[in-house]
Design an enzyme around this catalytic site. Structure first.
Site, mmCIF file in Angstrom:
data_model
loop_
_atom_site.group_PDB
_atom_site.id
_atom_site.type_symbol
_atom_site.label_atom_id
_atom_site.label_comp_id
_atom_site.label_asym_id
_atom_site.label_seq_id
_atom_site.Cartn_x
_atom_site.Cartn_y
_atom_site.Cartn_z
ATOM 1 N N SER A 1 6.396 4.990 -1.387
ATOM 2 C CA SER A 1 7.401 5.218 -2.431
ATOM 3 C C SER A 1 7.414 6.670 -2.839
ATOM 4 C CB SER A 1 7.088 4.362 -3.653
ATOM 5 O OG SER A 1 5.959 4.881 -4.349
ATOM 6 N N ASP A 2 8.539 7.112 -3.390
ATOM 7 C CA ASP A 2 8.524 8.359 -4.132
ATOM 8 C C ASP A 2 7.754 8.099 -5.423
ATOM 9 O OD1 ASP A 2 8.997 10.965 -4.937
ATOM 10 O OD2 ASP A 2 11.134 10.904 -4.470
ATOM 11 N N TRP A 3 7.368 9.176 -6.077
ATOM 12 C CA TRP A 3 6.493 9.085 -7.237
ATOM 13 C C TRP A 3 7.286 8.598 -8.451
ATOM 14 C CZ3 TRP A 3 4.675 10.288 -2.937
ATOM 15 C CH2 TRP A 3 3.341 10.648 -2.714
ATOM 16 N N GLY A 4 7.036 7.345 -8.845
ATOM 17 C CA GLY A 4 7.777 6.748 -9.946
ATOM 18 C C GLY A 4 8.975 5.941 -9.503
#
Length: 751
Positions: free
Chosen positions: A275-278
């Site tokens: 995932s991207d961060w957040g």
């Protein structure tokens, strides 16, 4: 957790393959055999992991916010503990679009080589340079003990004001895919992992965590996804990073269609989706839809792949087989890149910073685009007596883009301006690299009087410019991750500055340090414009070399420069008006900055696959400068077009340097194709060619049939219809220096 008999048998059967001692023999094996060994080894290792170990390897920490730091965790993007008993490495992740990043100097004193904006790399149209740039970044990452680089940005430019446009490779899927694939391949030549990102349809930064991107599947396959597909095929990245946004109502990181059906099934991708961060929003849905690893979990609303995933596996909501598959995919990235057999050093190693800076300078020189040169104002003679530089802190350095890609470059940051508000304020500063155009020009013209004026007062700048042999205005526009531009106009009244200087001195050159297209209301008043992008840590030297003709400019625009903002498919950033209104309300209430969580804009990409120059040509809009455009200090002529059709399209032609100096050109092959949504002109091939004066060379291009094809959703296939296809060879999109027709047979291809 005990291993089943079947799993133990599988482990024993491939024990030699799984053992590090066989690494050299595996590397020397034929390609098919080597890849089968990669698959088998990652499968065995995943099966050897306990349930606890498998659960530990599918989420990562964000070091700046981690409360309990292991001794080997340093401030960086991410950290995933390994499994020492199996030789499975800890994953140490760094942002790395333009070099090993160190935003707001979280690691004090740690510098790295800063490449120019990715747009400059794309403008070089040089795949070999992309590979070498990636290899350089990868070697520095390894030397700094990182083994996963969050690199490989390949989102297409759909709107001209995208904040992160400078990190990507322009608007064309073929060019972007090739250049990203080669960069990824270069990174991974160091036996570390590169990602490709942000999957998918993530061209917008403002409200990026809530926007719902809408487009039909065929159009998406023929544009943004095709860029990813080409890059993945060429680069074989160990990981794909899914994006923040929704696509047709589903978050990208829990999008079954995007992750399981297209990426993993249709394309056969074997690596892992991080995932991207957040960007994670669930546990069961995300895991079952194809997300393999939660990154920077402290930035999500919950530790979705922590205890909730353990409970989901225990209950059967996420199968044990799926958990093992998540780990197998991570391990495939670790094994296929050679990381498992070539662990990164435990301590920082020496870096040849001078040699690496040469690569950065080469990108800046090959990627700078000469947009205008009336009267051959350039190259500048070294006999010039008086030169005035104006604006953009050209006395001390060159501008860089902001956000997670920010490199703390060798030499430091002579100018660094903190942000006081906005989505990027917590992790971005307006930063200049210490590469002074003033010093570089003085070095090349030691007998000239070379001075600098800051440009804040247009009248004072005009006065300084009068009587100079050349006035060079350095104009800038800063872009950053997390927020898009609200206008393409230059900030701080620079248009008025340029106009004033041009009125005072007809020998005025403008050097643009920007992360994308800008408006140029002063264009008719100045004879020369050089687009330098964000030119990296040797940008000053590169600009000086071009101005004096030591380097012949050869860059070509990887994106269209519109004549006005109304030419864009969307006249404003989706959700911007609502955000500004809400910000005004919330400022009054003292809660500025929380608005993004409350807005859910819809970005409808009605242009479909007609991105960039395809849109301009289809709608008969005349841009300020077209895709593929770029001048030289010499001239090039094309001749002798030959076209071979049938089931494969091959185009060949001769390129001649008809001028008096050596130079490089990138002739471009375009094909008019499309039955599904109307005919569009598509870049079908290109080749960068360096030629001596009078030299002729033959160029041959074999066209990827997917560039010509329509995607058939119902038939789940690519389809090239039988018929006649107009072919052109030109200097830029819309140029038809050579024309012909290809007769092609019908062709159908798997997705």
């Amino acid at each position: 957790m005990e291993l089943s008999k079947a799993r133990l048998a599988a482990t024993a059967a491939v024990l030699l393959i799984a053992a590090p001692a066989t690494a050299q023999s595996v590397e020397e094996a034929p390609l098919a055999e080597r890849r089968a060994a990669e698959d088998q080894r990652s499968t065995v290792l995943a099966a050897q992991m306990t349930r606890e170990e498998q659960l530990q390897y599918v989420f990562g920490y964000f070091p700046p916010l981690s409360k309990d730091r292991p001794a080997d965790m340093i401030p960086s993007a991410g950290y995933v503990p390994g499994v020492p008993r199996l030789g499975i490495p800890t994953l140490r992740e760094s942002d790395a679009s333009l070099g090993v990043a160190n935003q707001i100097e979280q690691r004090k004193g740690d510098t790295a080589t800063a490449l120019p904006a990715s747009l400059a790399l794309a403008a070089s149209f040089d795949p070999d340079l992309a590979y070498r740039g990636g290899a350089m970044i990868g070697s520095e990452a390894r030397a700094k003990t990182f083994n996963v680089l969050l690199a490989g940005g390949v989102n297409l430019t759909r709107d001209p004001w995208g904040g992160r446009t400078f990190e990507y490779l322009g608007e064309d899927p073929l060019l972007s895919g090739i250049m990203a694939g080669e960069s990824i391949r270069g990174v991974q030549s160091n036996h570390i992992v590169s990602t490709i990102k942000h999957f998918a349809l993530n061209p917008q930064e403002t409200l990026r965590t809530t926007v719902n991107a809408r487009i039909d599947e065929a159009a998406l396959r023929e544009s943004d996804l095709l860029a990813f597909q080409i890059a993945i095929e060429r680069g074989r990245p160990g990981s794909v990073m899914c994006s923040y946004n929704k696509i047709d109502g589903d978050w990208a990181c829990e999008n079954e269609q995007l992750l399981n059906r297209i990426l993993k099934t249709d394309w056969g991708y074997k690596g892992w989706v991080m995932s991207d961060w957040g960007a994670v929003h669930s546990t069961i849905k995300a895991a079952n839809a194809g997300l393999d690893q939660q990154s920077g979990r402290e930035l999500d609303k919950a530790m979705y792949f922590g205890a909730p995933l353990a409970e989901a596996v225990a209950s059967g909501a996420v199968s044990a087989a799926r958990l093992e598959d998540m780990n197998r995919r991570i391990l495939w990235g670790v094994v296929s890149t050679g990381l498992i057999d070539h662990p990164v050093p435990t301590n920082a190693q020496p870096i040849d910073s001078a040699a690496h800076a040469d690569v950065a300078q080469e990108v800046a020189e090959k990627g700078s685009v000469l947009l205008k040169n009336d009267g051959n104002l350039l190259p500048l003679a070294r006999t010039a007596k008086r030169i005035v530089l104006i604006g953009a802190h050209a006395d001390v350095g060159v501008l860089s883009g902001g956000g997670s890609s920010q490199v703390r470059s060798v030499g430091g940051a002579p100018v660094e301006i903190p942000l006081t508000e906005g989505a990027a304020a917590s992790f971005a500063r307006v930063t200049w690299h210490a590469s002074s155009p003033l010093a570089a020009i003085r070095a090349l013209a030691p007998n000239a009087q070379v001075s600098y004026v800051d440009g804040r007062d247009p009248a004072a700048a005009a006065s300084a410019a009068r009587g100079a042999d050349l006035a060079i205005v350095f104009a800038w526009q800063w872009r950053t991750e997390a927020q898009d531009l609200e206008t393409l106009s230059l900030p701080d009244k620079q248009d008025a500055l340029i106009t004033a200087v041009a009125n005072a001195n007809r020998h005025t050159a403008v050097v643009l340090e920007t992360g994308g297209a800008v408006l140029m209301p002063w264009l008719s008043r100045v004879p020369t414009v050089l687009q330098a992008w964000y030119p990296g840590q040797r940008g000053g030297e590169a600009i000086a070399n071009i101005l004096f003709g030591i380097v012949n400019p050869s860059g070509k625009l990887p994106m269209t420069f519109p004549a006005n903002e109304g030419q864009a498919p969307r006249p404003i950033i989706p959700g911007l008006a609502d955000m500004k209104a809400a910000d005004t309300r919330q400022k009054a209430g003292g809660t500025y900055g929380m608005v993004e969580r409350e807005l859910a804009p819809v970005a409808t990409y009605s242009e479909g696959a007609a991105v960039g120059y395809r849109w301009f040509l289809r709608t008969h809009k005349k841009p300020l400068f077209p895709f593929g455009y770029g001048m030289s200090y010499t001239q090039f002529r094309y001749s002798d077009l030959r076209i071979e059709g049938g089931r494969a399209l091959r185009v060949s032609f001769a390129v001649t340097n008809s001028g008096n100096v050596a130079g490089a050109d990138t002739p471009q092959v375009y094909v008019a194709s499309g039955r599904r949504a109307g005919v569009t002109t598509r870049l079908a091939g290109f080749e960068r060619v360096a030629l001596a004066p009078g030299e002729t060379r033959r160029v041959s291009v074999t066209v990827d049939p997917r560039i010509l094809a329509d995607y058939d959703v119902a038939g789940h296939q690519w389809r090239v219809a039988a018929g006649s296809y107009p072919v052109s060879v030109g200097h830029f999109a819309g140029d038809r220096s050579l024309t012909g027709t290809a007769k092609l047979a019908e062709q159908r291809m798997k997705p």
